[in-house]
Design an enzyme around this catalytic site. Sequence first.
Site, mmCIF file in Angstrom:
data_model
loop_
_atom_site.group_PDB
_atom_site.id
_atom_site.type_symbol
_atom_site.label_atom_id
_atom_site.label_comp_id
_atom_site.label_asym_id
_atom_site.label_seq_id
_atom_site.Cartn_x
_atom_site.Cartn_y
_atom_site.Cartn_z
ATOM 1 N N THR B 181 -60.664 50.162 -69.600
ATOM 2 C CA THR B 181 -61.231 51.449 -70.024
ATOM 3 C C THR B 181 -60.337 52.634 -69.673
ATOM 4 O O THR B 181 -60.784 53.775 -69.727
ATOM 5 C CB THR B 181 -62.609 51.669 -69.369
ATOM 6 N N SER B 246 -68.090 54.752 -67.150
ATOM 7 C CA SER B 246 -67.550 53.582 -67.842
ATOM 8 C C SER B 246 -68.093 52.279 -67.275
ATOM 9 O O SER B 246 -67.613 51.210 -67.620
ATOM 10 C CB SER B 246 -66.028 53.580 -67.684
ATOM 11 N N SER B 261 -64.722 57.853 -59.575
ATOM 12 C CA SER B 261 -65.825 58.672 -59.083
ATOM 13 C C SER B 261 -67.079 58.280 -59.839
ATOM 14 O O SER B 261 -67.021 58.022 -61.043
ATOM 15 C CB SER B 261 -65.491 60.138 -59.324
ATOM 16 N N ARG B 457 -66.918 58.880 -80.939
ATOM 17 C CA ARG B 457 -65.554 59.161 -81.352
ATOM 18 C C ARG B 457 -65.156 58.248 -82.504
ATOM 19 O O ARG B 457 -64.471 58.653 -83.430
ATOM 20 C CB ARG B 457 -64.588 58.997 -80.204
ATOM 21 N N TYR B 520 -65.431 68.653 -67.075
ATOM 22 C CA TYR B 520 -65.091 67.726 -68.143
ATOM 23 C C TYR B 520 -64.972 68.502 -69.442
ATOM 24 O O TYR B 520 -65.854 69.297 -69.755
ATOM 25 C CB TYR B 520 -66.259 66.747 -68.293
#
Lengths: 657, 600
Positions: B181, B246, B261, B457, B520
């Site tokens: 990932t 993930s 994290s 996406r 983010y």
Amino acid sequence: MASVLYSPRDPGLKKRDELEDMLEERRRSSDARHALRCYAPAVYKGLAPREVSALRGAVLQSDALQHVIGQVSAECGERRELVQEEAAHLLDEMAHRLRLGTVRFFAYVLSKVFKTLFRSVRVNEEGVQRLQQAIQDHPVVLLPSHRSYMDFLMMSYILYTYDLALPVIAAGMDFMSMKVVGEMLRMSGAFFIRRSFGGDKLYWAVFSEYVKTMLRTGYAPIEFFLEGTRSRTGKSLTPKTGLLNIVMEPFFKGEVFDIHLVPVSISYDRILEESLYARELLGVPKPKETTSGLLKARQILREDYGVMHVYFGHPVSVRSLAQGRVKRSQYNLVPRHIPQRPCLAAQALVGEAAFRLVRLQEQAMVLRPWTLVATLLLQNPDGMDLPVLEEQAAWLRRLALSFGAFLDWPDCKPCREVVGAGLALHKNLARVSGGRVRLAVAETPGVGQTAEELAFDRAVGVLSCASYRNQILHVFIRPALLSVALRTANSSRKDEVYTCFNFLWTVFSNEFILCPGASVQDFEEACYLLGKCCAVQESQQDIVMSEGGHATLAFLRALLDPFLQGYQVVCQYLCKETEENLRENKFVPAARNFALQLILAGVLTLCYEALSSDLQKNALAALVQLEAVTKVKVGDQVTLKVNRRAASSLEDMLGTF
Amino acid sequence: PPPPPPRLRWRSSFEMVADAVYGDAKISRQDIMKWNGWGYSDSRFLFNKKGQGEFTGKRYRLSGMILPSLKDWFEATFGTSLQHKTPATPTLNVSAVPPPNLVEPFVEELKVAGVAASHDPEGRVFRSHGHCLHEIFALREGRIGRVPDLVVWPNCHNDVVKIVELACKYNVCLMPYGGGTSVSSALECPLEETRSVVSLDTSQMNRILWIDEKNLTVHVEAGIIGQDLERQLNESGYCTGHEPDSMEFSSLGGWVATRASGMKKNIYGNIEDLVVHIKMVTPRGVIEKSCQGPRMSTGPDIHHFIMGSEGTLGVVTEVTMKIRPLPEYQKYGSIVFPNFQQGVSCLREVARQRCAPASIRLMDNEQFQFGHALKPQVSSIFTSFLDGLKKFYITKFKGFEPHHLCVATLLFEGDREKVLQHEKQVYDIAAKFGGLAAGEDNGQRGYMLTFVIAYLRDLGMDYYVIGESFETSVPWDRVLDLCRNVKERIVRECKERGVQFPPFSTCRVTQTYDAGACVYFYFAFNYRGLADPLHVYERVEHEAREEILANGGSLSHHHGVGKLRKEWMREAVSTVGLGMLQSVKEYVDPNNIFGNRNLL
């Protein structure tokens, strides 16, 4: 955007906007209605709505100011509350109190005044539109040129008229002594700063935080004069970088995405303060601004000041300027409210930007035909036959245009009329009699006038006239330096010519707007321009005068004559001065006196400009830079230590040109 | 009698379907996962024949649902039309895969040692990439670059020791592969690598070796996938609490190698707070500590050479981690703020008072609207009526500007009484910043978004839209400035590079710390009319990172450096710092066996 600063090599190719008369509308409709109309300007998109009182609180409570208050209180053992009070007091003394009512009052009165003073006020409306867009996108800093008190009144008036956000304006403290007017200016957006506060940490903190808070929040466009004060000579002044440093800092520290700097060029057919300036330069002290003094100025209203031009330049993005020059991450390691000395790169950038912006102002100044006429008359002190003057003016016009001057010379009118109109408007400066034109200076002493007074009288006339010639100098300065260098250089080899050019360029770097470090570029530009008008021929190695180039080069050399002579006089004076510890504030009167004696003795006949304090100060600055003079600070006094050998050799060098 | 504790269902934000532990190398993840997109093959967004958005499959809460507002949001945000499609190459063209460059004796000796290996082209392609935009974009176009020459599946620590020995002996290049990932180009084979490249897939090392209830630790093989670890611990009544976004696919070894994290770090800590012991196999041998003491003063912590080493020094094989008893109660929540600035101030205050819930995240207005676009069709008139009322209350009655308001989502965890107390404390702080409680549902949907956004996406890429997310960490006083400047920079750079329609440029604050926050960014644009969309994309991301650094943000909070952000390493850690890392690499792996060329 950065390209705005790096103008194309051929300034003549620059496209300029059309100018429209903004008073036309005012002459057709009611001023009262204009003053009272709905005023709803577009504001900065990120504007945090803020009242004047909230602004005060935000500044006083800001981390930056609190930090300095803490420091000052610790340093002088004063209680924190007292320092805080002092800061509040300083802020109140400084702050503007913009009120729409006052603005409307001004809009009304100024409509009347401007219509009386000026035939028209021409503005580039495309520039106004660009500004309107810029104000919405980013915090904006307006940077007008400064020739007259009219400047900032006119700026606010124009912005009000076009329904743009009104600026807050950094004004000198001297206005504040005019009680009523000072308060009125305050209410129309002026804020007042002391002329000097070098060491006063608290004052500096209050002031810079005040400006930055307004900028960060998008409260209003900030307006100030890069030149710091009104130019008394018609030439642009070497820019001051203090305020520019302050307004660019929020970008460096990432507090805003970008800041747009908008140079504004304001030019006058006739400057209201024309003869006042000449007297000031000759040492008659400037009258203190008082309200009653302003009322006396009413007689000014009776005169014709022709046309005024205001040109809003393209906004210059600070982000683009700093791209690849300043590492913003240098501010990462210290809290941003703690004052940090900008790094060398940032300092250099600000300095360079200041020069470039002043050059942008210069380049967009509308030049009137009279400036050409004044230039010619100064070069021919014995006067000229009118047809010769007209012919020469037409020739000079072509030259100026080929150098890219923003010359407002009506195409459709015959030269005779254009020159005539200029002479008519400036009849106080030039006289036409018997088909001959000459400067309007006294020939013989008046009743009870001493020779000294007569000389000063003449000097006033010459300096007034020179203030118009000076307006156009920026067009010719680089080719003029080259013309002088060409005559003096030992050979026609480019590197030798450049050495001469560079010497002159350095000597005059305080006199004219020559961007630091750009002498090679300036040399190339000068070569290009002289080549373009066929005055010189360039080859790989050499640069020589071409056959038809004599007139052009002679004219350009003559332009620099007064300055070359003036600087020589200053050098001579310094060599002859016997006082070992010459105090700095005694320098100007003494130098002036020295020059006056030379004039009276007939040694120096045609060089009244040597009397100008502006020239003397610039010469001194050059001598300091060339290390012919050192400034020594003893207590509060600054004294000048002259290196006589250096000064005299400089004088000799200038003499060879 | 006290009420029975509510039955805790792990991760109620979506429904998990038991996902068999991959016991056999042949049943590999590639059979149930996309080869050229994110996640499970059966789960994807699409616009159905009526033009309605839909999420397929059965794995998530959103699965099988119709999303009526998605199309309008999609078309309006990106200026696209569903008429213009850019479908992906449907299947992998095996003939386009370069033939493997094998070192025969190495392969032979592996066989002798009993380590599973394969040079099947599909498996090699599957392990040749992470999930950076350019990697997926190329696969969708059927472009295959340099891929590993061989995949090996060690079963245990000793297998790894053997593999590393053989790799040293035959000078082959090893690239550890966990969950795949990565979003830092860490899994890309270096183009300049001429040796045989072997992908070391840790997926078979996925056992929990022991649980120590006295010390509350668990010892696990590093190839275990996040969701498997958590599910198996849950069965014993424990959890690690480490939940990176993930975690459905990423592995324990990968977390250690990148300094991961987790969303609930406020309670459980980040990976560096969770690990007690690490075992790593390097070309020099095995590195590990001699005891499991909770803290030591024995010089610089050698774990910090391992954590964040991004596979450049060796393979993490086993890890001892802290565990916690499962919390009795979980509660979602959300708060609406009149604007982003107020929201950030509130988060700052929450951090100042050190009362952050397990998770607290603040979305900006664009993401709030995006969240709305993903609302499934409401089943009853009553629900839609209620929604209408809520909207009326917030915008008309409370005067929130719909284009400025933003939402924080919250997750509380612990015993019931404390959670309720805690909840009240946080809502009281929020009220001081104009925040209004906006219900559990909105909170829950916010967290769900995290898991499906990666799927979105792929939908965008079907219709000329490309995008990516990236992150940073930044001191509190610079959060607002950084968010504004980076978003604006993205918009500006897109415009300058000829992107026709303004990009989607948004951010959220996803973690709070004492001294700052993690931010983010999501960024996507419509690339119709661009000759080289990937290049434009990469330049814009590059400029955005420059802007982050200029505004006091870090190079990465948890994604890592990989090869994507290597160019800034010197600036980020200073020349001496970089030299330190290099000298460690030189000692541990002088022949660059672990040659993925990340980080340094």
